[in-house]
Every structure is written in structure tokens, then in C-alpha cells.
Design a protein around this motif. Structure first.
Motif, PDB file in Angstrom:
ATOM      1  N   VAL A 205      16.530  73.701 161.764  1.00 32.12           N
ATOM      2  CA  VAL A 205      15.125  73.316 161.878  1.00 32.12           C
ATOM      3  C   VAL A 205      14.952  72.233 162.941  1.00 32.12           C
ATOM      4  CG1 VAL A 205      13.182  72.263 160.652  1.00 32.12           C
ATOM      5  CG2 VAL A 205      14.586  73.993 159.520  1.00 32.12           C
ATOM      6  N   ARG A 206      15.904  71.304 162.998  1.00 35.98           N
ATOM      7  CA  ARG A 206      15.843  70.270 164.029  1.00 35.98           C
ATOM      8  C   ARG A 206      15.828  70.897 165.417  1.00 35.98           C
ATOM      9  NH1 ARG A 206      21.319  67.354 165.038  1.00 35.98           N
ATOM     10  NH2 ARG A 206      21.603  69.390 166.026  1.00 35.98           N
ATOM     11  N   ASP A 207      16.672  71.912 165.617  1.00 35.56           N
ATOM     12  CA  ASP A 207      16.708  72.583 166.918  1.00 35.56           C
ATOM     13  C   ASP A 207      15.423  73.352 167.188  1.00 35.56           C
ATOM     14  OD1 ASP A 207      19.193  71.554 167.373  1.00 35.56           O
ATOM     15  OD2 ASP A 207      20.293  73.405 166.973  1.00 35.56           O
ATOM     16  N   PHE A 208      14.835  73.922 166.141  1.00 38.49           N
ATOM     17  CA  PHE A 208      13.567  74.634 166.308  1.00 38.49           C
ATOM     18  C   PHE A 208      12.502  73.705 166.883  1.00 38.49           C
ATOM     19  CE2 PHE A 208       9.343  75.108 164.371  1.00 38.49           C
ATOM     20  CZ  PHE A 208       8.923  76.265 164.989  1.00 38.49           C
ATOM     21  N   PHE A 209      12.307  72.547 166.255  1.00 37.11           N
ATOM     22  CA  PHE A 209      11.292  71.614 166.740  1.00 37.11           C
ATOM     23  C   PHE A 209      11.659  71.084 168.126  1.00 37.11           C
ATOM     24  CE2 PHE A 209       9.982  71.402 162.268  1.00 37.11           C
ATOM     25  CZ  PHE A 209       8.603  71.405 162.406  1.00 37.11           C
ATOM     26  N   HIS A 210      12.949  70.901 168.362  1.00 38.74           N
ATOM     27  CA  HIS A 210      13.397  70.387 169.652  1.00 38.74           C
ATOM     28  C   HIS A 210      13.013  71.333 170.785  1.00 38.74           C
ATOM     29  CE1 HIS A 210      15.924  68.204 172.468  1.00 38.74           C
ATOM     30  NE2 HIS A 210      16.606  69.311 172.746  1.00 38.74           N
ATOM     31  N   PHE A 211      13.248  72.615 170.594  1.00 39.16           N
ATOM     32  CA  PHE A 211      13.035  73.565 171.680  1.00 39.16           C
ATOM     33  C   PHE A 211      11.602  74.067 171.788  1.00 39.16           C
ATOM     34  CE2 PHE A 211      17.742  74.014 171.279  1.00 39.16           C
ATOM     35  CZ  PHE A 211      18.040  73.585 172.564  1.00 39.16           C
ATOM     36  N   VAL A 212      10.728  73.734 170.822  1.00 44.64           N
ATOM     37  CA  VAL A 212       9.293  74.019 171.001  1.00 44.64           C
ATOM     38  C   VAL A 212       8.563  72.765 171.468  1.00 44.64           C
ATOM     39  CG1 VAL A 212       9.269  75.881 169.300  1.00 44.64           C
ATOM     40  CG2 VAL A 212       8.671  73.546 168.582  1.00 44.64           C
ATOM     41  N   ASP A 213       9.348  71.761 171.904  1.00 47.33           N
ATOM     42  CA  ASP A 213       8.789  70.525 172.459  1.00 47.33           C
ATOM     43  C   ASP A 213       8.036  69.722 171.407  1.00 47.33           C
ATOM     44  OD1 ASP A 213       8.669  68.765 174.503  1.00 47.33           O
ATOM     45  OD2 ASP A 213       7.079  69.748 175.624  1.00 47.33           O
ATOM     46  N   ASN A 214       8.391  69.918 170.141  1.00 47.14           N
ATOM     47  CA  ASN A 214       7.799  69.164 169.036  1.00 47.14           C
ATOM     48  C   ASN A 214       6.273  69.301 169.004  1.00 47.14           C
ATOM     49  OD1 ASN A 214       8.370  67.640 166.752  1.00 47.14           O
ATOM     50  ND2 ASN A 214       8.020  65.684 167.770  1.00 47.14           N
ATOM     51  N   TYR A 215       5.780  70.434 169.453  1.00 47.91           N
ATOM     52  CA  TYR A 215       4.340  70.677 169.463  1.00 47.91           C
ATOM     53  C   TYR A 215       4.068  72.089 168.956  1.00 47.91           C
ATOM     54  CZ  TYR A 215      -0.412  71.543 171.051  1.00 47.91           C
ATOM     55  OH  TYR A 215      -1.747  71.875 171.080  1.00 47.91           O
TER      56      TYR A 215
ATOM     57  N   VAL B  42       2.634  56.801 163.724  1.00 47.89           N
ATOM     58  CA  VAL B  42       2.117  56.679 165.083  1.00 47.89           C
ATOM     59  C   VAL B  42       3.176  57.083 166.100  1.00 47.89           C
ATOM     60  CG1 VAL B  42       1.434  55.000 166.850  1.00 47.89           C
ATOM     61  CG2 VAL B  42       0.340  54.967 164.612  1.00 47.89           C
ATOM     62  N   CYS B  43       4.397  56.548 165.942  1.00 53.32           N
ATOM     63  CA  CYS B  43       5.466  56.867 166.898  1.00 53.32           C
ATOM     64  C   CYS B  43       5.767  58.362 166.904  1.00 53.32           C
ATOM     65  CB  CYS B  43       6.727  56.073 166.556  1.00 53.32           C
ATOM     66  SG  CYS B  43       6.569  54.294 166.806  1.00 53.32           S
ATOM     67  N   HIS B  44       5.815  58.957 165.713  1.00 53.47           N
ATOM     68  CA  HIS B  44       6.075  60.390 165.614  1.00 53.47           C
ATOM     69  C   HIS B  44       4.955  61.184 166.298  1.00 53.47           C
ATOM     70  CE1 HIS B  44       8.121  63.621 162.940  1.00 53.47           C
ATOM     71  NE2 HIS B  44       7.775  64.104 164.099  1.00 53.47           N
ATOM     72  N   ARG B  45       3.722  60.781 166.073  1.00 53.19           N
ATOM     73  CA  ARG B  45       2.602  61.502 166.674  1.00 53.19           C
ATOM     74  C   ARG B  45       2.631  61.396 168.194  1.00 53.19           C
ATOM     75  NH1 ARG B  45      -0.147  65.917 166.997  1.00 53.19           N
ATOM     76  NH2 ARG B  45      -2.422  65.748 167.046  1.00 53.19           N
ATOM     77  N   LEU B  46       3.008  60.230 168.722  1.00 57.78           N
ATOM     78  CA  LEU B  46       3.110  60.089 170.169  1.00 57.78           C
ATOM     79  C   LEU B  46       4.103  61.078 170.761  1.00 57.78           C
ATOM     80  CD1 LEU B  46       3.074  56.192 170.569  1.00 57.78           C
ATOM     81  CD2 LEU B  46       1.323  57.784 171.400  1.00 57.78           C
ATOM     82  N   SER B  47       5.125  61.444 169.981  1.00 57.17           N
ATOM     83  CA  SER B  47       6.140  62.370 170.487  1.00 57.17           C
ATOM     84  C   SER B  47       5.672  63.819 170.472  1.00 57.17           C
ATOM     85  CB  SER B  47       7.431  62.243 169.665  1.00 57.17           C
ATOM     86  OG  SER B  47       7.319  62.881 168.401  1.00 57.17           O
ATOM     87  N   THR B  48       4.498  64.090 169.875  1.00 57.40           N
ATOM     88  CA  THR B  48       4.007  65.468 169.779  1.00 57.40           C
ATOM     89  C   THR B  48       2.897  65.772 170.791  1.00 57.40           C
ATOM     90  OG1 THR B  48       2.255  65.000 168.154  1.00 57.40           O
ATOM     91  CG2 THR B  48       4.475  65.403 167.295  1.00 57.40           C
ATOM     92  N   LEU B  49       2.546  64.828 171.636  1.00 58.37           N
ATOM     93  CA  LEU B  49       1.400  65.014 172.534  1.00 58.37           C
ATOM     94  C   LEU B  49       1.787  65.871 173.727  1.00 58.37           C
ATOM     95  CD1 LEU B  49      -0.137  61.426 172.403  1.00 58.37           C
ATOM     96  CD2 LEU B  49      -0.683  63.425 170.993  1.00 58.37           C
TER      97      LEU B  49
ATOM     98  N   GLY C 278       0.191  64.100 176.851  1.00 56.75           N
ATOM     99  CA  GLY C 278       0.269  62.660 176.867  1.00 56.75           C
ATOM    100  C   GLY C 278       1.456  62.208 177.695  1.00 56.75           C
ATOM    101  N   VAL C 279       1.754  60.924 177.628  1.00 54.66           N
ATOM    102  CA  VAL C 279       2.915  60.387 178.341  1.00 54.66           C
ATOM    103  C   VAL C 279       4.177  60.968 177.698  1.00 54.66           C
ATOM    104  CG1 VAL C 279       4.229  58.294 178.846  1.00 54.66           C
ATOM    105  CG2 VAL C 279       1.729  58.263 178.949  1.00 54.66           C
ATOM    106  N   PRO C 280       5.093  61.524 178.479  1.00 53.36           N
ATOM    107  CA  PRO C 280       6.334  62.030 177.896  1.00 53.36           C
ATOM    108  C   PRO C 280       7.197  60.868 177.393  1.00 53.36           C
ATOM    109  CG  PRO C 280       6.351  62.268 180.295  1.00 53.36           C
ATOM    110  CD  PRO C 280       5.000  61.780 179.930  1.00 53.36           C
ATOM    111  N   ILE C 281       7.490  60.860 176.107  1.00 50.06           N
ATOM    112  CA  ILE C 281       8.265  59.773 175.525  1.00 50.06           C
ATOM    113  C   ILE C 281       9.444  60.343 174.749  1.00 50.06           C
ATOM    114  CG2 ILE C 281       6.137  58.419 175.244  1.00 50.06           C
ATOM    115  CD1 ILE C 281       6.639  58.747 172.160  1.00 50.06           C
ATOM    116  N   PHE C 282      10.378  59.461 174.404  1.00 47.75           N
ATOM    117  CA  PHE C 282      11.397  59.811 173.423  1.00 47.75           C
ATOM    118  C   PHE C 282      11.124  59.004 172.162  1.00 47.75           C
ATOM    119  CE2 PHE C 282      13.398  56.319 175.858  1.00 47.75           C
ATOM    120  CZ  PHE C 282      13.717  55.429 174.821  1.00 47.75           C
ATOM    121  N   PHE C 283      11.495  59.558 171.026  1.00 47.11           N
ATOM    122  CA  PHE C 283      11.292  58.889 169.744  1.00 47.11           C
ATOM    123  C   PHE C 283      12.476  59.191 168.845  1.00 47.11           C
ATOM    124  CE2 PHE C 283       9.857  59.761 165.291  1.00 47.11           C
ATOM    125  CZ  PHE C 283       9.813  58.445 164.867  1.00 47.11           C
TER     126      PHE C 283
END
Length: 469
Positions: free
Chosen positions: A146-156, A304-311, A318-323
Motif C-alpha cells: 500500500v505504501r508503494d501504491f500511494f508513492h507511485f500515484v504521487d500521493n494524490y 497539515v503536513c500530510h495534506r501539503l504532500s498531497t497537493l 502546490g509546491v513539491p515537498i517531501f514529508f
């Protein structure tokens, strides 16, 4: 925009096929020859600035979306897999890795999966942990899948994000009290009454579908209670959307599907409380001050931090960030990066990273200017959060939250205002993980790099008992 040599054949081919156009039709639309388009799609030639502008004009595409994201993540994962000693007789060049990830991403994913299976089997054999009730030795755990799933869909997740944003607009979130709005919506539209439990139940949320009663833990922070109400709304109102995403993902086990379902419910809840457009605009206006964002949307710092990573909405990013979220043992329990900095899939994080210092300074936001071995520079932020449920004797769980951006975006963060971003000595050298770090003489190295040989000089002792060749 400086593009360099940009090979995006797969994306251009998908764009053409999505419009049911032949190469002749598509080439004519963007004003190039059919042979040039054929070479672009097969990654034999890079796209020019003129072609990029034509794609943006004709198809309303964000040029930045064509050149970042998925390839960097896949390239990082593949590079880490191939650094294993299993492949000691083969060291692909950066160009070879790029060709694989750009031309044959399916093969790259398959190789990564095979490497995960190899590691899992090796670990189980080493620990004599073979479960006869399972069908052989497992490839990856459900959480890893599941971690890889979210990783490769860009967490969006586009459909879920849009659905949550529409519901937020209906409920007037965040302009009115979220707790009241969600409780009223649950009662009015689903007949669900929201109450507190008796305090003896440690669960954050308990839902009785027969009685249509939602019980929330009165000792949980109000932001947690609000979030759990939003999770129930995801279960009741977005189940069809979530099921569609899970089916399309094609998980190898039911366990992974259920773990993903939980992740998608949490995703919907975050998108509901922090609706995309409003959150993106507010983050820009407040210059990504996470404390002000948490106060504005009545959410926690972690939310908030998690949501910033989904933009990562196409055309409206949004601004590309790491979280990342890290426990006191150094385990990364949450991770995502829309930057070139990609977290190691195995092992702990670099000890020179400021995230580890957050536990020493609770209540503060720690800043660091960092440079990775590839020369990329980052603004890194870290803060400690404590999760506590109950009174004096309740167990406290402490985490470090880390987020940051590439230095070219630092000016949109309030945290960079008084930092010297031009002075080279301001940047501290960090790595990704000791097992794949290229720095030869790092005094904080925990283990030798898998990509280097070890040399021992019995007549000379440095900080480390060995040197890397």
C-alpha cells in the motif's frame, strides 16, 4: 523554463491515445512531422521547447507536470534495488536507469517487486520464520504494498479529492466550525448521532451501524475527534469511489486491499477538512506556516503536513515537498516526496538529517539547509509532536514530523526568510540512507555502503574502522 534533454515519450503517447488520435493526426495538431513524433514517443529524441509549448497550448497542460514526479520516484526505487550486493557484477549507468524508467516503467516496477520478494525471503530464512499456513514466503507485506501504491500515484487520488472538495463546499468548510458541520451532516444525511463514549473505551472512534451511533473518545484532542468524524463520512458517503480505486490498484492480497481502504478513508477525511483549492490558496497566502494553517483549518500539525504532500492536482499543483513521520527509534512510519529527494525503502534515515534533533527541542520548528550527494539542496523543517490519550498515566507516543522543499522553492516558506540560501557553507551534507549513501568518510555512518568495497588498514584508525573504496 530550462528543460535540458527531456524524454517524455510515454507521457506524450498516453496523451495522444487518450484522444484517440493517430500519430499523423497528433503530429499535425502540434506542428511537427510524424517521424519526429514517432522518435519522441520511443524516447529516441527529446522534446524541444517548441513542442512543449505546443502541448501546453493545444492541450492546456502544465509544462512542469511533464518533467517531474513519477520518473524520479521510480528511478530512485530502481537504483536502490540494483545497489543490492545481489547485483554486484552489474552496475547500471545513470543513463541506463533513465532509459528503463522512461521506456519500460512496467519492467522497472516488476524488478522492484522481485527485489522486494528476494529481501523478504532472505529475512525470513535468516530468522527461520517460515509460516506453513502461508503460500510460500511472502513477497511484500500489505503495508509495503500500500505504501508503494500511494508513492507511485504521487500521493494524490483525484476522484476522492474532488468528491471531498465538493462536500466541503456544501458544508461550508472551513468557514464554519468543522465539528458542528460534520455532526449535523452525519445526523441529517445519514441518521447518525455523534456522542462521547464512557471514557473506558480506548478506541478513538466506535461506530454502531445498527443503532446509527458514533462514539468518540472524549480524551482525544478535538482535531482527532473531528478527523474521525470525517473518516466515518468517507465510509458512508465515498465508499463507491474508494472501492473503485482499490479494484483498479489490483492488490495481491485482501489484507493489502483493506489496508489501502483505510488509507483512502483517511485521505478523504484530510481532503474534506482541508479542501484542495482553499487549502492551496491559504498555504500560499500564509507562506506555508504550518502552525497558522493548523489554526485556520482546525487541524493538527501532522494533518497539515500530510495534506501539503498531497497537493499534486494536474494543472493546479502546490509546491513539491517531501514529508515524513519518524519515531524515536528512527523508523519512518509515513513518507512521501514530490521532490528529487526520495526516501530509502529499507533501513533508517540519515542521522545527519535534522528530523532526529526534533525530539531534543519539543515545541520548536527546527530548520536546516541540507545538500544530498547528488548536489541537490533543500530547506528541511522538523518538529516534534506528542500523541497522548488520557490522563497522567496515559502512554505518550512521540514522533518527529519532517517536511521540506528544494531550495528553489524556499522563498515561499516563511521559515527561509532569515537564512542565507546563497552561501555554500550554510548547507549541511546529508544522505538518504547509509546503505546506499555515496559519501566515503561520513563520521556518522552506521553501516558500510552496499555500493562500495571495504578496506581495512590495521596500522591506521580513522573515525570509522574501515574505509570505503
Amino acid at each position: 523554463m530550462a528543460t535540458g534533454k527531456l524524454f517524455i515519450g510515454k507521457k506524450v503517447r498516453e496523451l495522444r491515445q487518450a484522444r484517440n488520435a493517430t500519430q499523423v493526426q497528433f503530429a499535425e495538431r502540434i506542428g511537427i512531422s510524424t517521424s519526429y513524433l514517432n522518435q519522441i514517443e520511443s524516447n529516441q529524441r527529446p522534446v524541444s521547447a517548441t513542442v512543449l509549448l505546443a502541448l501546453a497550448e493545444k492541450f492546456q497542460l502544465d509544462i512542469a507536470e511533464l518533467s517531474t514526479g513519477e520518473t524520479d520516484r521510480l528511478l530512485s526505487a530502481l537504483s536502490e534495488a540494483l545497489s543490492d550486493p545481489l547485483f554486484e557484477n552489474y552496475r547500471p549507468t545513470p543513463q541506463e536507469l533513465k532509459l528503463i524508467t522512461q521506456n519500460a516503467p512496467g519492467i522497472a516496477h516488476a524488478l522492484i517487486t522481485c527485489h522486494q520478494a528476494y529481501r523478504r525471503k532472505s529475512e525470513q530464512l535468516a530468522g527461520m520464520d517460515i509460516n506453513p499456513d502461508r503460500s510460500g514466503l511472502t513477497e511484500t507485506t500489505p503495508y509495503e504494498e500500500v505504501r508503494d501504491f500511494f508513492h507511485f500515484v504521487d500521493n494524490y487520488i483525484h476522484d476522492l479529492d474532488i468528491a471531498a472538495e465538493r462536500l466541503a463546499a456544501r458544508l461550508n468548510i472551513p468557514d464554519i466550525n468543522s465539528q458542528t458541520a460534520l455532526a449535523d451532516h452525519l445526523l441529517r444525511d445519514f441518521g447518525v448521532q455523534t456522542i462521547h463514549n464512557d471514557g473506558g473505551d480506548e478506541a478513538l472512534r466506535s461506530y454502531d451501524p445498527e443503532r446509527r451511533v458514533l462514539k468518540l473518545n472524549p480524551y482525544a484532542p478535538v482535531q482527532t475527534r473531528i478527523f474521525q468524524m470525517a473518516v466515518l463520512l468517507a465510509q458512508l458517503g465515498a465508499a463507491d469511489n474508494i472501492d473503485a480505486v482499490v479494484r483498479k490498484a489490483g492488490f495481491r492480497s485482501q489484507e493489502a486491499a483493506e489496508v489501502c481502504r483505510v488509507g483512502l478513508q483517511n485521505y478523504f477525511a484530510g481532503a474534506l477538512l482541508m479542501p484542495y483549492g482553499r487549502f492551496l490558496e491559504t498555504a500560499h497566502d500564509l507562506r506555508h506556516d504550518i502552525e497558522l494553517l493548523a489554526a485556520r483549518f482546525d487541524t493538527s500539525l501532522e494533518q497539515v503536513c500530510h495534506r501539503l504532500s498531497t497537493l499534486q492536482r494536474p494543472g493546479h499543483k502546490g509546491v513539491p515537498i517531501f514529508f515524513a513521520r519518524i519515531d524515536r527509534a528512527g523508523n519512518i512510519t509515513k513518507r512521501h516526496s514530490a521532490t528529487k529527494l526520495q526516501f530509502a525503502r529499507f533501513g533508517a534515515a540519515c542521522p545527519l538529517w535534522n528530523a532526529h534533533q526534533a525530539f531534543e527541542a519539543p515545541g520548536r520548528i527546527i530548520r536546516q539547509l541540507a545538500e544530498t550527494p547528488d548536489g541537490m539542496r533543500y530547506l528541511c523543517l522538523a518538529t516534534e509532536v506528542t500523541k497522548r490519550l488520557g490522563g497522567f498515566r496515559a502512554v505518550q507516543t512521540r514522533y518527529a514530523l519532517s517536511l521540506g522543499c528544494e531550495i528553489s522553492y524556499a522563498d515561499v516558506f516563511v521559515y527561509a526568510d532569515d537564512l542565507d540560501l546563497r552561501e555554500k557553507t550554510s548547507f549541511e551534507p546529508i544522505g538518504i540512507s547509509c546503505r546506499i549513501c555515496e559519501r566515503k568518510r561520513c563520521p556518522s555512518r552506521a553501516t558500510p555502503s552496499l555500493t562500495s568495497r571495504i578496506a581495512i588498514d590495521h596500522d591506521k584508525r580513522l573515525t570509522l574502522p574501515y574505509e570505503l573504496l
